[in-house]
Design a protein around this motif. Structure first.
Motif, PDB file in Angstrom:
ATOM      1  N   PRO A 228     -73.252  95.329  44.429  1.00  0.00           N
ATOM      2  CA  PRO A 228     -72.431  94.220  44.938  1.00  0.00           C
ATOM      3  C   PRO A 228     -73.286  93.107  45.560  1.00  0.00           C
ATOM      4  CG  PRO A 228     -71.485  96.322  45.590  1.00  0.00           C
ATOM      5  CD  PRO A 228     -72.833  96.625  44.995  1.00  0.00           C
TER       6      PRO A 228
ATOM      7  N   HIS B  42     -76.973  94.085  51.446  1.00  0.00           N
ATOM      8  CA  HIS B  42     -76.564  95.405  50.947  1.00  0.00           C
ATOM      9  C   HIS B  42     -75.199  95.747  51.537  1.00  0.00           C
ATOM     10  CE1 HIS B  42     -78.340  96.436  54.831  1.00  0.00           C
ATOM     11  NE2 HIS B  42     -77.631  97.534  54.797  1.00  0.00           N
ATOM     12  N   CYS B  43     -74.347  96.320  50.684  1.00  0.00           N
ATOM     13  CA  CYS B  43     -72.959  96.565  51.095  1.00  0.00           C
ATOM     14  C   CYS B  43     -72.838  97.787  51.979  1.00  0.00           C
ATOM     15  CB  CYS B  43     -72.064  96.695  49.860  1.00  0.00           C
ATOM     16  SG  CYS B  43     -72.279  98.253  48.963  1.00  0.00           S
ATOM     17  N   GLY B  44     -73.762  98.738  51.839  1.00  0.00           N
ATOM     18  CA  GLY B  44     -73.718  99.956  52.648  1.00  0.00           C
ATOM     19  C   GLY B  44     -72.830 101.047  52.073  1.00  0.00           C
TER      20      GLY B  44
ATOM     21  N   CYS C   1     -76.758 102.063  47.727  1.00  0.00           N
ATOM     22  CA  CYS C   1     -76.902 102.032  49.186  1.00  0.00           C
ATOM     23  C   CYS C   1     -76.848 103.445  49.765  1.00  0.00           C
ATOM     24  CB  CYS C   1     -75.806 101.167  49.808  1.00  0.00           C
ATOM     25  SG  CYS C   1     -76.111  99.394  49.642  1.00  0.00           S
TER      26      CYS C   1
END
Ligand code: ZN
Ligand code: ZN
Length: 379
Positions: free
Chosen positions: A117, A100-102, A107
């Motif tokens: 992403p 997970h990109c955060g 997210c």
């Protein structure tokens, strides 16, 4: 830095069974670059086979080739790249099959399992930071789900790993990465079952078996497990199912309704077939909830009777990765395991070396195993 190690490489999908003869996965010496910024080099201590590995090998789900599969694993951090903040050398980590990109809307909402992403990187056979780190003789090799854990080592994004306490054995920890999140996580998060609920679990592979553990942990009053295979039904009883039913002729929903006095509060489809989904859908009471976890062949449609959905006031949900937020949920599950409330070790049926991986695929295809653990550093 370049490192060399053994990995199980898939170069062609769709080879014939038995895989012990066609050998779709070849154990080869490959190379990896890294770890780059925000990446980890992990020594894989345990990697488990999951039924979705069969769909990689048989080509039902297409991935860029060549690829090193393996998306359920645990190991020890050997090296950290620049800027890594979530892990240190020597930490024990569970690998997570969706990074997970955060920062994306999913997210930020807390739905890290839906990170776009992260999903795009997975579909490309790449890491979250872009591209692949794996190769052989100059030819790029793709990552499976950001991991590629059927190998002695893996270079992964730090957002594909969660540090867990060292009192959890790494073969058990490996299962947290897929079977536990997709099974027990689905019951606890997506299903949100409450103590005293009645539960049906349709399909008793690794995910269905893990769902039994989740339902028991949450205090379900009745856990009705159903499958065609008598070996799996015997295992279900050992995992905490209150009833284990053989569905030999498609009458499973009727059996569940009879047993539960009109249908369960919630039913989980974990077999990945339309038949299992129909059983789950018809097994819940009016006002009940159906959760689908198994990956049905995308080419197989399901004709939903929308009028009955309305009049029976049922809820239908899909569950990806058990709706888990791994950095939050995995330490929770590790703690419950350490306290003895969550006997995940019961899901392990075999340990084997990396060289036996094709035989393990055959065993899984024949339903002769629950979770099989590959230990790449042991002969
Ligand atoms: Zn899996
Ligand atoms: Zn994201």
């Amino acid at each position: 830095m370049t490192i060399k190690f053994k990995a199980a490489v898939l170069r062609q999908a769709g080879l014939a069974q038995p895989y012990g003869q066609s050998m779709p996965l070849s154990v080869e010496n490959i190379e990896a670059e890294g770890p780059g910024a925000n990446e980890l080099l992990v020594r894989i201590e345990a990697a488990s086979l999951c039924r979705s590995d069969l769909s990689v090998v048989n080509g039902v789900r297409a991935w860029p080739l060549p690829i090193v599969p393996g998306h359920e694993a645990a190991g020890v951090v050997e090296e950290v790249g620049a800027g890594v903040t979530t892990a240190r050398v020597g930490d024990h980590v569970v690998l997570v099959f969706q990074p997970h990109c955060g920062a994306c809307p999913d997210c930020l909402r807390g739905d890290t399992h839906l990170c776009a992403p992260g999903l795009a990187a997975n579909r490309a056979g790449a890491l979250l930071g872009g591209g692949t780190r794996l190769s052989k003789d100059g030819q790029a090799i793709h990552h499976h789900m950001g991991l590629s854990a059927f190998a002695e080592y893996a270079v992964i994004s730090e957002r594909s790993a969660v540090v867990i306490p060292k009192d959890v054995p790494l073969d058990v920890a490996a299962l947290f990465g897929c079977a536990v999140m997709c099974g027990a996580g689905t019951v606890l998060n997506t299903g949100a079952i409450r103590a005293g609920d009645t539960v049906a679990i349709v399909g008793l592979g690794g995910v269905g078996s893990s769902a039994i553990l989740g339902a028991a942990l949450a205090g379900a009053r009745e856990i009705i497990a159903i499958d065609k295979d008598p070996r799996r039904l015997a295992a279900a009883a050992r995992l905490g199912a209150t009833h284990a039913l053989a569905d030999l002729d498609g009458s499973g929903a009727e059996l569940i309704r009879d047993l539960s006095g009109g249908g369960t509060d919630i039913a989980f489809e974990t077999a990945g077939t339309v038949g299992a989904f129909a059983t789950a859908y018809n097994a819940v009471r009016r006002g009940g909830t159906v959760v689908s976890v198994g990956l049905v062949d995308p080419k197989t449609p399901f004709p939903l009777d929308v009028a009955s959905l309305v009049t029976s006031a049922k809820t239908v949900k899909g569950s990806y990765m058990g709706s888990c937020n791994p950095p939050l949920d995995l330490p929770r599950y590790a703690g419950l395991f350490a306290q003895g409330h969550f006997p995940v070790e019961k899901l392990i049926s075999h340990h084997l070396p990396l060289g036996d991986i094709n035989l393990a695929l055959d065993r899984m295809a024949a339903n002769e195993a629950l979770r099989q653990i590959i230990t790449p550093h042991r002969a």
